[in-house]
Design an enzyme around this catalytic site. Sequence first.
Site, short mmCIF file in Angstrom:
data_model
loop_
_atom_site.label_atom_id
_atom_site.label_comp_id
_atom_site.label_asym_id
_atom_site.label_seq_id
_atom_site.Cartn_x
_atom_site.Cartn_y
_atom_site.Cartn_z
N GLU A 155 -51.42 11.74 31.63
CA GLU A 155 -52.86 11.90 30.55
C GLU A 155 -54.17 11.10 31.36
OE1 GLU A 155 -50.96 10.55 26.75
OE2 GLU A 155 -50.62 12.36 26.54
N GLU A 308 -45.17 17.93 26.13
CA GLU A 308 -44.73 16.48 25.17
C GLU A 308 -45.45 17.73 23.91
OE1 GLU A 308 -46.62 12.62 25.96
OE2 GLU A 308 -45.48 13.14 27.78
C1 GAL Z 1 -47.83 10.74 25.00
C2 GAL Z 1 -47.68 9.91 26.48
C3 GAL Z 1 -45.78 9.36 25.87
C4 GAL Z 1 -45.57 8.86 25.24
C5 GAL Z 1 -46.61 9.49 24.09
C6 GAL Z 1 -45.91 9.27 22.68
O1 GAL Z 1 -49.26 10.27 25.08
O2 GAL Z 1 -47.48 10.78 27.84
O3 GAL Z 1 -45.82 8.14 27.00
O4 GAL Z 1 -45.84 7.41 24.92
O5 GAL Z 1 -47.28 9.90 24.05
O6 GAL Z 1 -46.15 8.66 21.96
#
Ligand code: GAL
Length: 679
Positions: A155, A308
């Site tokens: 990110e 994710e």
């Molecule tokens: C995403 C990030 C993850 C984790 C997730 C949950 O933005 O890439 O590492 O932090 O959020 O908050």
Amino acid sequence: MTHAPRTPFAPGRFLFGGDYNPEQWSRAVREEDIALMRRAKVNTATIGVFSWALLEPREGEYDAAWLDEVIDDLAAAGIGFLLATPTASPPPWFTIAHPDALPIRADGTPVLHGSRDTYAISAPAYRSAARRIARFLGERYGRHPALRGWHIHNEYGTVDYGPHAERAFRDWLRRRYGDLDALNAAWSTAFWSQRYGAWQEILPPRQTQYLHNPAQLVDFKRFNSDEMLAAYVEQRDAIRATGSSAPMTTNFMLPTWNHLEQWSWSAQQDVVSIDHYLDTAGPDGEAHVAYGSDLTRSWSGGPWLLMEQNATGMRIGDRLATKQPDRMIRNSLGYIARGSQSSLFFQWRASAGGSESWHGALVPHAGSDSRAFEGVVALGEMLERIAEVAEPPADGPIVEASIGIVWDAEGWWSLETPHLPNDAISYPDEVRAAHRACWRDGHAVDFVRPLADASRYRLLVVPTLYALSEETARWLETYVEAGGLLVVTFATGLADERQRIALGGYPGMLRELLGVRGEQILPEPDDVALPLTGGLQGGTWSELLHAESAQVLHRYTSGPLDGLPAITRARRGAGSAVYVSTKLAQASLDELLGDLAREAGVLPVLEGAAALGVEAVRRRGAHADYLFLLHHGDRPVHVDGAGIELLTGSSDALRLEPGGVAVFRQLGGSLPATLRLAH
Ligand code: GAL
């Protein structure tokens, strides 16, 4: 401006699994992890995202024996891996050794380690450390047979205002403007005595007394996106140079802030991926899934990766909202219906310690004896049953859409500049409102890059694109002249790409095309409704508008604009351009865009489905089309004639329960499926 079509990302199955952080766990837990992954048919673990401190415990000293072991265990169980470069979270030693490489906030505060993302993107020490560890990983694992791809960084989006940013920003400005006169003109520095006489005088938009210069703000955004992209490309190239041919991506974040110009970034990736977190626990979350998916598929130009999502919860404001397994499954298939090649999650196992202990996971704190994990096992089984869907079509789009919505990160940035007629207007909210309207009507939608070929769209919507260039204005004209139906919503085309207002009447950049002349903007407080003729309702923004060559479709019916044009339509060449001068209430926007889509001959994916609360999406495959039905409504629906349902293997009529999903193979193109309420 369009990039060459990439080879569609086709891993031969849906990638299922997610971020795996074995460094947080004992050997015994890791053994259980492998057993549970096998039980759930997990086939992909994303590793290394936050492993820098373990991989390089001291500067230049690498220790990857633990990672070898993790990869061996995964590979022995038939589980592949996406390997991340850990550069989003430099270890404490890095900041002690290179204090200058920490980011500085706009107010001058240094950001210290103790969290993550503590790096200044333009700091040479950071960049070379990032290249080094990328190369190390490339050399060690780049040809591993279980490697499914590279997940560069995590990110991108940390903005630095410090001395390194200052130097790099100036270099970027020199390349963009060539000389100071051009910069002074573009930045309108005649205002408030801001004229620059030497490059050294130019700063990032740090804390200042009152309003920032809007052109400087937008250029700093452009610079940051380019600078972060250069950092990504360096890592990508360092890994490629080791001989690894695995596909490369970096996970975009789809939040309410945005530091990247996604079209140019997408062109540098083998497949585009996003992290997608629902921002509501309510029914609009389903529209959010469709929005994130359509955006990412459009950026990718085909198949994409959901890197994710949260398996069991959502963070809404200051609390956790629970996501039950049926929603987790329905959302996962929603992403896949719209071109995702994966259902990946953050994270595999819920952490027992650290800042995100309460974030959801495939294995919750309670362990595998839980409703949540049963849902994960069910999803793994379903993904195997629909595996054939993952093979993309040999040509043509993976999802066919006749409606396009223009997406422009620069439009977002320009609308964030301060002191506009109404600072409460949000670019992503407006884009989402347009997308939601099409989604509610059951249409497939693509997002479109300004200047791209838009000829396949019968309806093109430009939501609230405050600033745009001459080229973009010409592009929209060409689209209309060739027969397109264009819809432009309020606060579009007021300024050019230097944030200079186009004079002579609003919206100056598009006045001629829209056939209107606005002489005054009248912003409204959010709670004031502006009724329009035809039962429509506006608000937030209105304009004293003259229809010149345009015909008036709807008028304001109260207040100072009573009787004056609110929504207009101008003919041009073989097409026409509709202008909506106010922020329509969602129901009114739904109605307007629904009517215009029908007029343009655009049909919903499955007639009648939306009214029953069923989202219908058709994904094209190598040998068949697949109709996904996602039931968000509350009454059972009877489905007939849709083809062979892959989850059950049956071609009989079926009853789709609320919350349920069905995936039909449709040989020979789309079938005349019928839906009705079940009794
Ligand atoms: C995403 C990030 C993850 C984790 C997730 C949950 O933005 O890439 O590492 O932090 O959020 O908050």
